[in-house]
Design an enzyme around this catalytic site. Structure first.
Site, short mmCIF file in Angstrom:
data_model
loop_
_atom_site.label_atom_id
_atom_site.label_comp_id
_atom_site.label_asym_id
_atom_site.label_seq_id
_atom_site.Cartn_x
_atom_site.Cartn_y
_atom_site.Cartn_z
N THR A 83 0.86 -1.17 0.00
CA THR A 83 0.00 0.00 0.00
C THR A 83 0.90 1.22 0.00
O THR A 83 1.99 1.17 0.56
CB THR A 83 -0.91 0.04 1.24
OG1 THR A 83 -1.49 1.33 1.40
CG2 THR A 83 -0.14 -0.28 2.52
N CYS A 196 -1.72 5.08 -5.44
CA CYS A 196 -2.49 4.22 -4.55
C CYS A 196 -2.54 2.88 -5.25
O CYS A 196 -2.75 2.81 -6.46
CB CYS A 196 -3.89 4.77 -4.33
SG CYS A 196 -4.96 3.66 -3.39
#
Length: 230
Positions: A83, A196
């Site tokens: 992430t 992202c």
């Protein structure tokens, strides 16, 4: 082959993408029935998301550090945090483990610098776009970073959490992202960071005229390279 350590589940939609890309990368490099050696611990993202939006980063650091230690104990030779946003606590995690951490922003900056681009547009969660923990890594590598307006940052953020993290991909949201990217290009961006790990589920290079740097793909390739390095 070294064992890749993955700290995943943030969200599992993108972690699944990591797993596939890393295994494909090893197979492409070695051929035949080869696949990656992977040790992974995946968290419950609902807990992490709540802590993110209440600003309790110390508790996220505690949880993820504990999980990273589990990955190391499972035999990983190095660690990837799957992430972008939770690299906010990357230093705490790195300090608690005895294996190297491959930072997603470092890998991304290296790829952008190799392309010759110097002015880059950044999309991601509001945390990634607005806070210093990620942008500073890019800027330290010599890149100039531009981000969307406040209203557009919120639109990008909401699509990530309300749609992409639960596997929803829509043409309407893709059009929203492409509109935001047009704005970044008007600000001088020569390329775009999909900052992202879910954004690559919505847009890819075929949708853009500017170069797109998919952080999931870049990070996964860095894992393949590290796993197969002498």
């Amino acid at each position: 082959m070294k064992t890749v350590g993955l700290l995943g589940g943030m969200s599992w939609e993108s972690t699944e993408h990591y797993y596939r890309l890393i295994n494909e990368g090893v197979r492409n490099a070695l051929g035949g029935l080869h696949s990656a050696s992977i040790a992974m611990v995946s968290v419950d993202f609902a807990d992490i998301e709540t802590l993110q939006h209440t600003g309790d980063w110390s508790e996220t650091a505690r949880i993820l550090t504990d999980k990273a230690c589990q990955v190391e104990a499972a035999g990983a030779d190095f660690l990837l945090i799957c992430t972008n946003t939770m690299h906010k606590v990357a230093d705490e995690i790195a300090n608690a483990i005895g294996i190297p951490l491959i930072h997603i922003a470092d890998a991304t900056a290296q790829a952008i610098n190799a392309s010759g681009i110097t002015n880059i547009g950044l999309l991601g969660t509001r945390f990634t776009m607005e806070q210093d923990f990620y942008r500073s890594k890019l800027e330290q590598s010599g890149l100039s970073v531009v981000v969307p307006s406040a209203a557009d940052r919120q639109r990008v953020h909401d699509i990530i959490y309300k749609e992409l993290c639960v596997g929803q991909v829509s043409d309407r949201s893709r059009a929203t992202y492409l509109d935001v990217i047009d704005g970044l290009q008007r600000q001088g961006a020569q390329g775009i960071i999909a900052g992202c790990t879910e954004i690559g589920l919505l847009i890819n290079q075929s949708h853009l005229s500017l170069p797109l740097f998919d952080t999931t793909a870049i990070h996964a390739q860095s894992a393949v390279d590290a796993a197969l390095a002498d």
